[in-house]
Scaffold this motif. Structure first.
Motif, PDB file in Angstrom:
ATOM      1  N   CYS B  13     -12.585  44.120 -17.716  1.00 19.66           N
ATOM      2  CA  CYS B  13     -12.401  45.559 -17.881  1.00 19.66           C
ATOM      3  C   CYS B  13     -13.649  46.299 -17.428  1.00 19.66           C
ATOM      4  N   SER B  14     -14.812  45.795 -17.832  1.00 17.36           N
ATOM      5  CA  SER B  14     -16.034  46.513 -17.487  1.00 17.36           C
ATOM      6  C   SER B  14     -16.260  46.463 -15.979  1.00 17.36           C
ATOM      7  N   LYS B  85     -13.423  47.860 -27.217  1.00 19.83           N
ATOM      8  CA  LYS B  85     -13.774  48.873 -26.225  1.00 19.83           C
ATOM      9  C   LYS B  85     -15.271  49.179 -26.248  1.00 19.83           C
ATOM     10  N   VAL B  88     -16.873  46.711 -24.134  1.00 23.54           N
ATOM     11  CA  VAL B  88     -16.691  47.052 -22.712  1.00 23.54           C
ATOM     12  C   VAL B  88     -17.699  48.122 -22.311  1.00 23.54           C
ATOM     13  N   LEU B  89     -17.840  49.137 -23.156  1.00 21.83           N
ATOM     14  CA  LEU B  89     -18.774  50.223 -22.854  1.00 21.83           C
ATOM     15  C   LEU B  89     -20.196  49.684 -22.689  1.00 21.83           C
ATOM     16  N   CYS B  92     -20.508  47.803 -19.507  1.00 18.66           N
ATOM     17  CA  CYS B  92     -20.498  48.727 -18.363  1.00 18.66           C
ATOM     18  C   CYS B  92     -21.891  49.278 -18.119  1.00 18.66           C
ATOM     19  N   SER B 152     -21.840  41.403 -17.354  1.00 20.30           N
ATOM     20  CA  SER B 152     -20.988  41.829 -18.464  1.00 20.30           C
ATOM     21  C   SER B 152     -20.681  40.650 -19.386  1.00 20.30           C
ATOM     22  N   THR B 159     -24.259  45.056 -26.950  1.00 20.88           N
ATOM     23  CA  THR B 159     -22.939  44.769 -27.509  1.00 20.88           C
ATOM     24  C   THR B 159     -22.992  44.633 -29.025  1.00 20.88           C
TER      25      THR B 159
END
Lengths: 301, 218
Positions: B13-14, B85, B88-89, B92, B152, B159
């Motif tokens: 996703c990232s 999420k 993921v942020l 990113c 990531s 994280t």
């Protein structure tokens, strides 16, 4: 009902994984715009288009109001890790929910709850930490209980020759490092410090303290031989395989250890959270807590 | 196995999220001479040198209940913190600099004269980019994509601050290794380390092969 809802994320996940595999395939082989790469793109797009599970909304819609909350997120002190995981299936069955845990030092958990309240139930290892969260207005006070107590023990690595007969033995020269949960944020460390302060040896022990993120990390530090001694809960020592108990702090010398449990406000499914709290304070849970070495109190007190 | 799946999901996703802005920024930095270019470049590289915990803390405060993107300010809960999420942020933000830097290098290796030729032959700037620049920079961009993915995959510091360490939800491989270490489950930790070594090896090896081909061709 629950199962059908959970199918979507599983489908998403498997699609994402297959996309990854196919991308890998595309990279390995050298055909330019191969089938694999197209398939990977397709799978990715499908995964992205699949809706996120609107778990709570769906639960509410199905049985209008009184639906069991599908998931209850429990933030719990690290010392409760094994016993709560053991209790989770029975508790979930009795209260119609699935328990999801986040284990860490209580101080860390309180900080997480205050920053973003994503927890339904908080099981802290002391009242100070729960009060902190309560001051932020997030604790459902009517559900607050103090169901458990514990004891402190001094441990050493399995093969240690050290002997501990009193608090003062933590301050002898041959003890170079004493592992404690960090007293600045972790209840287990605060209890240990309170005991050592009361015994008048804290100043001497202080410079040897190896502060750990939570009580289980203090235990691991001793088990690995990184620390000569450690102060942890009796229940932690009980599950340890490479550490042994050298001394048990008598109730009269140590601080009063209290685990505080409460449901958290401003969350959907507060009723279920209250049921989980009540169940964890009940007789069935008490038997398992006792078997793990915790000291339980009569429900509701 | 769950930490592996979570890691793959988060990293994929990232990677997908940062590719468009990463490639865009990389192109901008490689081709244009806008004022303040060095400032943009420095800003984009900042997460590379900042302690990940600092980056995580800034994100946490911004998205926290009283932050500028918090419930109080927006009126709605973005539901990012302490969910996958959030992971993921964090990934990113931490991986973006790598993607931007390697994308920039990939674009710089494309001869600007080829783009000029395409323009004189009547192609618009967008067509030139999609049919000349992008295909020529393809290998470099793929490498940049894999670098972003691997970064990531390995993200830890930001994280754990932004997403917590919730088994089955936000516990990625990196966090699971940490948990196993903290709780003395050495065997499990070693197993996960082996898994990450395999993944990282595969990713970096792919990058090496791609770059090797490029230099041989040049």
């Amino acid at each position: 009902m629950c199962h059908r809802r959970e199918n979507l994320p599983v489908a998403r996940e498997s699609l994402l994984t297959s996309a990854a595999i196919m991308q890998g395939l595309a990279r390995r082989t050298t055909f330019r715009i191969g089938i694999a790469r197209r398939a990977a793109a397709l799978a990715l797009i499908t995964a992205a288009v699949l809706p996120q599970p609107p778990a709570r909304a769906a639960a509410a819609a199905v049985t209008a109001g009184a639906a069991p909350h599908s998931e209850t997120i429990v933030y719990a002190a690290a010392s409760l890790r094994d016993v709560l995981q053991e209790l989770a299936p029975a508790c979930g069955k009795a209260t119609g929910t699935r328990l999801v845990f986040n284990f860490a030092g209580s101080g860390e958990l309180a900080y997480q709850i205050e920053t973003a309240n994503k927890a339904d139930v908080f099981f802290a290892a002391d009242a100070v930490t729960m009060d902190e969260v309560a001051r932020a207005g997030l604790v459902d006070q009517t559900s607050r209980r103090t169901p458990l107590s514990n004891r402190l023990v001094v441990i050493g690595p399995a093969g240690t020759t050290a002997s501990v007969k009193a608090a003062a033995d933590l301050a002898v020269p041959r003890v170079r490092r004493v592992a404690l949960a960090d007293p600045r944020s972790v209840p287990a460390g605060r209890y240990a410090k309170a005991w050592l302060v009361k015994a008048g040896v804290w100043e001497a022990v202080k410079e040897r303290v190896l502060p750990a993120l939570d009580v289980r990390a203090a235990l691991a530090a001793v088990e690995s031989g990184g620390a000569d001694l450690g102060v942890v809960y009796k229940t932690d020592a009980k599950i340890a395989t490479r550490a042994r108990v050298l001394y048990e702090v008598p109730d009269a010398d140590g601080p009063k250890i209290e685990y505080v449990l409460a449901a958290l406000k401003d969350r959907p499914g507060l009723e279920t959270s209250r049921k989980v709290v009540a169940w964890l304070c009940g007789a069935e849970a008490a038997a398992v807590f006792e078997a793990s070495g915790f000291i339980t109190r009569a429900p509701g007190r | 196995v769950t930490p592996l799946l979570i890691s793959l999901k988060v990293a994929l996703c990232s990677t997908l999220l940062i590719l468009p802005p990463g490639i865009g920024l990389g192109y901008l930095l490689a081709r244009t001479r806008v004022r303040g270019r060095s400032v943009i470049e420095t800003l984009a590289s900042l997460p590379l040198v900042l302690p990940p915990t600092a980056v995580g803390y800034v994100l946490l405060r911004a998205l926290g209940r009283h932050g500028i993107f918090g419930v109080a300010a927006l009126g709605i809960d973005l539901d990012i913190l302490f969910t996958w999420k959030g992971a993921v942020l964090a990934a990113c933000v931490m991986a973006l600099p790598l993607v931007v830097r390697s994308a920039r290098v990939a674009f710089e290796e494309v001869d600007p004269r080829l783009e000029g030729v395409a323009r004189t032959l009547g192609l618009g700037p967008i067509r030139t980019f999609t049919s000349i620049t992008l295909p020529l920079a393809r290998r470099g961009l793929l490498a940049s994509c894999i670098l972003g993915f691997s970064r990531s995959l390995g993200e830890f510091g930001a994280t754990i601050v932004v997403a917590g360490n919730i088994p089955g939800k936000t516990e990625t491989l990196a966090l699971a290794i940490w948990s196993d270490m903290q709780t003395g489950r050495d065997h499990d930790a070693m197993l996960l380390v082996g898994l990450t070594v395999i993944l990282a090896f595969a990713a970096i090896w792919t990058v090496e092969i791609l770059q090797g081909r490029r230099t041989r061709r040049a």
